[in-house]
Design a protein around this motif. Structure first.
Motif, PDB file in Angstrom:
ATOM      1  N   VAL A  13       0.816  -1.214   0.000  1.00 47.88           N
ATOM      2  CA  VAL A  13       0.000   0.000   0.000  1.00 47.88           C
ATOM      3  C   VAL A  13       0.847   1.260   0.000  1.00 47.88           C
ATOM      4  O   VAL A  13       2.009   1.249   0.395  1.00 47.88           O
ATOM      5  CB  VAL A  13      -0.943   0.033   1.225  1.00 47.88           C
ATOM      6  N   GLU A  14       0.235   2.344  -0.452  1.00 52.11           N
ATOM      7  CA  GLU A  14       0.838   3.678  -0.375  1.00 52.11           C
ATOM      8  C   GLU A  14       0.161   4.416   0.784  1.00 52.11           C
ATOM      9  O   GLU A  14      -1.071   4.392   0.885  1.00 52.11           O
ATOM     10  CB  GLU A  14       0.599   4.453  -1.668  1.00 52.11           C
ATOM     11  N   PRO A  15       0.929   5.075   1.648  1.00 52.51           N
ATOM     12  CA  PRO A  15       0.325   5.818   2.755  1.00 52.51           C
ATOM     13  C   PRO A  15      -0.619   6.916   2.252  1.00 52.51           C
ATOM     14  O   PRO A  15      -0.298   7.622   1.298  1.00 52.51           O
ATOM     15  CB  PRO A  15       1.516   6.441   3.479  1.00 52.51           C
ATOM     16  N   SER A  16      -1.761   7.049   2.899  1.00 52.65           N
ATOM     17  CA  SER A  16      -2.721   8.092   2.521  1.00 52.65           C
ATOM     18  C   SER A  16      -2.229   9.474   2.935  1.00 52.65           C
ATOM     19  O   SER A  16      -2.722  10.479   2.425  1.00 52.65           O
ATOM     20  CB  SER A  16      -4.083   7.822   3.166  1.00 52.65           C
ATOM     21  N   SER A  17      -1.275   9.519   3.840  1.00 51.67           N
ATOM     22  CA  SER A  17      -0.730  10.794   4.298  1.00 51.67           C
ATOM     23  C   SER A  17       0.693  10.587   4.779  1.00 51.67           C
ATOM     24  O   SER A  17       1.010   9.564   5.366  1.00 51.67           O
ATOM     25  CB  SER A  17      -1.568  11.347   5.457  1.00 51.67           C
ATOM     26  N   LEU A  18       1.519  11.575   4.543  1.00 46.89           N
ATOM     27  CA  LEU A  18       2.870  11.582   5.100  1.00 46.89           C
ATOM     28  C   LEU A  18       3.005  12.683   6.145  1.00 46.89           C
ATOM     29  O   LEU A  18       4.057  12.843   6.739  1.00 46.89           O
ATOM     30  CB  LEU A  18       3.905  11.775   3.987  1.00 46.89           C
ATOM     31  N   ASP A  19       1.923  13.434   6.345  1.00 47.19           N
ATOM     32  CA  ASP A  19       1.957  14.597   7.235  1.00 47.19           C
ATOM     33  C   ASP A  19       1.327  14.349   8.592  1.00 47.19           C
ATOM     34  O   ASP A  19       1.315  15.243   9.433  1.00 47.19           O
ATOM     35  CB  ASP A  19       1.246  15.778   6.572  1.00 47.19           C
ATOM     36  N   GLY A  20       0.739  13.181   8.816  1.00 45.29           N
ATOM     37  CA  GLY A  20       0.079  12.898  10.084  1.00 45.29           C
ATOM     38  C   GLY A  20      -1.287  12.294   9.851  1.00 45.29           C
ATOM     39  O   GLY A  20      -1.597  11.836   8.761  1.00 45.29           O
ATOM     40  N   CYS A  21      -2.107  12.305  10.876  1.00 47.31           N
ATOM     41  CA  CYS A  21      -3.456  11.756  10.794  1.00 47.31           C
ATOM     42  C   CYS A  21      -4.357  12.772  10.084  1.00 47.31           C
ATOM     43  O   CYS A  21      -4.628  13.847  10.628  1.00 47.31           O
ATOM     44  CB  CYS A  21      -3.987  11.460  12.191  1.00 47.31           C
ATOM     45  N   PRO A  22      -4.814  12.471   8.867  1.00 55.14           N
ATOM     46  CA  PRO A  22      -5.611  13.445   8.114  1.00 55.14           C
ATOM     47  C   PRO A  22      -6.878  13.893   8.835  1.00 55.14           C
ATOM     48  O   PRO A  22      -7.241  15.057   8.773  1.00 55.14           O
ATOM     49  CB  PRO A  22      -5.962  12.716   6.816  1.00 55.14           C
ATOM     50  N   GLU A  23      -7.546  12.957   9.521  1.00 55.14           N
ATOM     51  CA  GLU A  23      -8.767  13.316  10.236  1.00 55.14           C
ATOM     52  C   GLU A  23      -8.474  14.280  11.380  1.00 55.14           C
ATOM     53  O   GLU A  23      -9.201  15.246  11.590  1.00 55.14           O
ATOM     54  CB  GLU A  23      -9.489  12.065  10.762  1.00 55.14           C
ATOM     55  N   CYS A  24      -7.397  14.019  12.130  1.00 53.51           N
ATOM     56  CA  CYS A  24      -7.017  14.927  13.220  1.00 53.51           C
ATOM     57  C   CYS A  24      -6.619  16.298  12.672  1.00 53.51           C
ATOM     58  O   CYS A  24      -6.984  17.328  13.237  1.00 53.51           O
ATOM     59  CB  CYS A  24      -5.873  14.340  14.041  1.00 53.51           C
ATOM     60  N   ILE A  25      -5.881  16.292  11.572  1.00 52.35           N
ATOM     61  CA  ILE A  25      -5.469  17.558  10.961  1.00 52.35           C
ATOM     62  C   ILE A  25      -6.704  18.361  10.568  1.00 52.35           C
ATOM     63  O   ILE A  25      -6.795  19.564  10.847  1.00 52.35           O
ATOM     64  CB  ILE A  25      -4.549  17.315   9.745  1.00 52.35           C
ATOM     65  N   ALA A  26      -7.687  17.707   9.944  1.00 49.86           N
ATOM     66  CA  ALA A  26      -8.914  18.396   9.523  1.00 49.86           C
ATOM     67  C   ALA A  26      -9.684  18.958  10.711  1.00 49.86           C
ATOM     68  O   ALA A  26     -10.340  19.993  10.598  1.00 49.86           O
ATOM     69  CB  ALA A  26      -9.806  17.437   8.723  1.00 49.86           C
ATOM     70  N   MET A  27      -9.598  18.275  11.856  1.00 49.71           N
ATOM     71  CA  MET A  27     -10.295  18.716  13.063  1.00 49.71           C
ATOM     72  C   MET A  27      -9.494  19.738  13.860  1.00 49.71           C
ATOM     73  O   MET A  27     -10.000  20.303  14.832  1.00 49.71           O
ATOM     74  CB  MET A  27     -10.554  17.512  13.981  1.00 49.71           C
ATOM     75  N   GLY A  28      -8.247  19.927  13.486  1.00 52.05           N
ATOM     76  CA  GLY A  28      -7.375  20.802  14.262  1.00 52.05           C
ATOM     77  C   GLY A  28      -6.946  20.151  15.568  1.00 52.05           C
ATOM     78  O   GLY A  28      -6.647  20.826  16.541  1.00 52.05           O
ATOM     79  N   ASP A  29      -6.929  18.814  15.592  1.00 52.30           N
ATOM     80  CA  ASP A  29      -6.603  18.075  16.802  1.00 52.30           C
ATOM     81  C   ASP A  29      -5.218  17.453  16.688  1.00 52.30           C
ATOM     82  O   ASP A  29      -4.561  17.537  15.650  1.00 52.30           O
ATOM     83  CB  ASP A  29      -7.662  16.987  17.036  1.00 52.30           C
ATOM     84  N   ARG A  30      -4.781  16.796  17.751  1.00 57.05           N
ATOM     85  CA  ARG A  30      -3.454  16.200  17.807  1.00 57.05           C
ATOM     86  C   ARG A  30      -3.563  14.689  17.934  1.00 57.05           C
ATOM     87  O   ARG A  30      -4.608  14.160  18.298  1.00 57.05           O
ATOM     88  CB  ARG A  30      -2.713  16.754  19.012  1.00 57.05           C
ATOM     89  N   TRP A  31      -2.464  14.002  17.668  1.00 63.48           N
ATOM     90  CA  TRP A  31      -2.396  12.549  17.799  1.00 63.48           C
ATOM     91  C   TRP A  31      -1.134  12.192  18.559  1.00 63.48           C
ATOM     92  O   TRP A  31      -0.235  13.006  18.721  1.00 63.48           O
ATOM     93  CB  TRP A  31      -2.406  11.869  16.433  1.00 63.48           C
ATOM     94  N   VAL A  32      -1.083  10.947  19.034  1.00 64.01           N
ATOM     95  CA  VAL A  32       0.075  10.458  19.775  1.00 64.01           C
ATOM     96  C   VAL A  32       1.020   9.719  18.833  1.00 64.01           C
ATOM     97  O   VAL A  32       2.166  10.099  18.682  1.00 64.01           O
ATOM     98  CB  VAL A  32      -0.365   9.546  20.947  1.00 64.01           C
ATOM     99  N   HIS A  33       0.525   8.651  18.207  1.00 63.98           N
ATOM    100  CA  HIS A  33       1.313   7.863  17.253  1.00 63.98           C
ATOM    101  C   HIS A  33       0.446   7.555  16.040  1.00 63.98           C
ATOM    102  O   HIS A  33      -0.782   7.615  16.114  1.00 63.98           O
ATOM    103  CB  HIS A  33       1.786   6.542  17.866  1.00 63.98           C
ATOM    104  N   LEU A  34       1.096   7.184  14.947  1.00 63.96           N
ATOM    105  CA  LEU A  34       0.373   6.883  13.710  1.00 63.96           C
ATOM    106  C   LEU A  34       0.419   5.398  13.380  1.00 63.96           C
ATOM    107  O   LEU A  34       1.400   4.708  13.673  1.00 63.96           O
ATOM    108  CB  LEU A  34       0.970   7.675  12.544  1.00 63.96           C
ATOM    109  N   ARG A  35      -0.659   4.926  12.757  1.00 68.21           N
ATOM    110  CA  ARG A  35      -0.787   3.546  12.289  1.00 68.21           C
ATOM    111  C   ARG A  35      -1.192   3.582  10.824  1.00 68.21           C
ATOM    112  O   ARG A  35      -1.860   4.508  10.381  1.00 68.21           O
ATOM    113  CB  ARG A  35      -1.846   2.784  13.087  1.00 68.21           C
ATOM    114  N   ILE A  36      -0.806   2.552  10.074  1.00 66.99           N
ATOM    115  CA  ILE A  36      -1.181   2.468   8.667  1.00 66.99           C
ATOM    116  C   ILE A  36      -1.942   1.169   8.424  1.00 66.99           C
ATOM    117  O   ILE A  36      -1.545   0.102   8.912  1.00 66.99           O
ATOM    118  CB  ILE A  36       0.044   2.585   7.727  1.00 66.99           C
TER     119      ILE A  36
END
Length: 95
Positions: A13-36
């Motif tokens: 697979v190709e990652p849907s984002s390289l910048d972080g969690c897209p949903e959190c970014i859209a919400m203006g929120d933060r995340w701890v770790h990323l999963r693919i």
């Protein structure tokens, strides 16, 4: 390590984002770790994050296997079988 019956769900697979969690970014929120997601490449935040977008993705799509998308980590986990899997290749991390 237990048994996983979903190995056929793992794809290249190709990652849907390289910048972080897209949903959190859209919400203006933060995340701890990323999963693919190893079925489709969706990148989401982990269960330690407030929004748990990786798990939500599994609940919506039934794509069972994720991998850590943290640099230096190579583990996989099957939500459906609730089992940690042997390390394996993970799509490229952000630079």
């Amino acid at each position: 390590m237990g048994d996983c019956t979903h190995a056929s769900a793992i794809h290249d697979v190709e990652p849907s984002s390289l910048d972080g969690c897209p949903e959190c970014i859209a919400m203006g929120d933060r995340w701890v770790h990323l999963r693919i997601c190893l079925s489709c490449g969706h990148v989401g935040c982990c269960d330690s994050s407030r929004n748990r977008h990786a798990r939500r993705h599994f609940e919506i799509t039934a794509h069972p296997i994720i991998a850590s998308f943290q640099p230096g980590e190579d583990w996989r986990y099957c939500y459906a079988d609730d089992v940690l899997l042997e390390p394996g290749p993970v799509p490229a991390h952000r630079a």
